[in-house]
Write a protein that holds these residues in place. Sequence first.
Motif, PDB file in Angstrom:
ATOM      1  N   VAL A  56       0.834  -1.206   0.000  1.00 45.83           N
ATOM      2  CA  VAL A  56       0.000   0.000   0.000  1.00 45.83           C
ATOM      3  C   VAL A  56       0.866   1.253   0.000  1.00 45.83           C
ATOM      4  CG1 VAL A  56      -1.756   1.316   1.258  1.00 45.83           C
ATOM      5  CG2 VAL A  56      -1.898  -1.189   1.191  1.00 45.83           C
ATOM      6  N   GLY A  73      -3.543  -1.131   8.323  1.00 47.31           N
ATOM      7  CA  GLY A  73      -4.775  -1.302   7.559  1.00 47.31           C
ATOM      8  C   GLY A  73      -5.956  -1.625   8.455  1.00 47.31           C
ATOM      9  N   ARG A 243      -7.439   0.357   1.739  1.00 46.79           N
ATOM     10  CA  ARG A 243      -6.096   0.696   1.215  1.00 46.79           C
ATOM     11  C   ARG A 243      -5.901   2.207   1.167  1.00 46.79           C
ATOM     12  NH1 ARG A 243      -7.227  -3.659  -2.312  1.00 46.79           N
ATOM     13  NH2 ARG A 243      -7.941  -2.221  -3.954  1.00 46.79           N
ATOM     14  N   LYS A 247      -3.149   4.347   3.365  1.00 46.07           N
ATOM     15  CA  LYS A 247      -2.190   5.226   2.691  1.00 46.07           C
ATOM     16  C   LYS A 247      -2.278   6.646   3.234  1.00 46.07           C
ATOM     17  CE  LYS A 247      -0.874   6.673  -1.995  1.00 46.07           C
ATOM     18  NZ  LYS A 247      -1.267   6.581  -3.429  1.00 46.07           N
TER      19      LYS A 247
END
Length: 559
Positions: A56, A73, A243, A247
């Motif tokens: 990611v 995550g 995701r 990020k």
Amino acid sequence: MLRYQTVLWTFSLLSVAAGSDFKARNCSGVKEASIAKGFSFENVPLQQMSGDHLRVCPQGNTCCSSEMEDKFGQQSKLELENLVDETSKELRSTFVSRHKKFDEFFLELLENTEKSLNEMFVRTYGKPYMQNSEVFQNLFAELKRYYTGGNVNLEEMLNDFWSRLLERMFTLLNSQYVITDDYLECISKYTDQLKPFGDVPRKLKAQVTRAFIAARTFVQGLSVGREVANRVSKVSSTPACIRALTKMMYCTYCQAMPSVKPCNNYCLNVMKGCLANQADLDPEWNQYIDAMLLVAQRLEGPFNIESVMEPIDVKISEAIMNMQDNSVQVSYRVFQGCGQPKPSGMGGRSTRGVSDVFNARFRPYSPEERPTTAAGTSLDRLVIDIKEKLKLFKKLWSNLPEDICQPHRVTAGNATDDDQCWNGHTKGRYFPEVMKDGLTNQVNNPEVGVDITRPDTFIRQQIMALRVMTNKLKNAYNGNDIYFQDSSDEGSGSGSGSGCTEACVTEFDFASTEAPVVGADRSGSGPVEDSAAATHPAPSAALLASLALSVLALHRLWR
């Protein structure tokens, strides 16, 4: 040789520069920030390493292991759920508390009204009322059953109440006769023609139906709003959303910049992608809020259930007085329509006058005396409060990204130095434009991959629930009840309610849906109207004497 030395010198400079940059990006601060956030990573690299293993975050030099990225995550998903929960908390708590308050108020109002009527009728009418009190108990039981969601046709139920009251009153007024069940059934068929209670039943039916339709529908509306808010605030995140969240929220840790927060527009694009389906709820939600506000206006105006129910004992008593005043004419017309019943042989007991039966009239009702009897408040105060709250919740679902992407929650804010925020790749400006709201507008979202061809089925169910409730609210605003139309499995087939439109909301005239009068099961043609009575022979002296005795009977019996 010179070329070789130049290359060696250049390589040495690059090595020193890389070494100094590598040293500047050591991972000690990442470990501290991770511990502060509650992570318990076993191995946080002391210095950056190659990020080829990352799926990611950027794959350059990194402070993150695969384990760290996976846990970031999981945490990102949890944080989005918490953010939506926190942002919608006031909405949900308002609907829960106001639904409870309104429900308590209406139920307590019904209980207080029934108690007040019972106390006043016992004091005023005594034993005759107590012997027939189940007629009034059934009235309030059916009103409560309707309010709590029972399949009750208000018009039919109120018509039945007045028919039962007529039967009981007629029996008392004519106690010198044997009044059989068949005879009572005949009487009930002519209630509309006889109008023994004057205009009270018509006016009261208009007021009660409209007030109860508005009250029940409004509380149902609060319940639906509560359930939709509770359900929609439980976010279901797609893998693409997780995701994008990871990020945005945690790849700064991998870049050894844990204190750098996301750029505002970057956050907005991520949230608009993750919450696209929630935003699609907004148009129906706004219409629902508008419909709730309309019915709230009715509750504090012509459909005010408090102003209808509190003086209901006075109104029913007025109807009884009308029956008393017209008892001779009513009995005469019943005898013509249903025949004269057999004497009971107990006429000697009927020696008192009717006027002594109703020896006390209720004092006039003054609206200024209305107490805060139910739930420690008044309907006006409850409505003012809920209207203010409802107005605040319009566009709530489409505003979720803006509410979440606040400096105190997620972003760096609109700092003067825009290149100091995380843009998903490095610390610097975020250039992509911000997407519009809703699923179809996410087709080109640069941060979240959204399949616009697959709307969230769960959100669509909530949209439908709001649509159905909005339709009910709009009907309730006009005094109509579509409950029975929705209950085709129970076979009622007709709606209760006044059918009053905007043109008549301030009037008590009622467009009745009652069935036409049907004749009794006998050879006679039914009670005659006053205008037609003159065409019939005058009653004999014996009949008049009998009627006089029936009038006297009521006084003795109701004492």
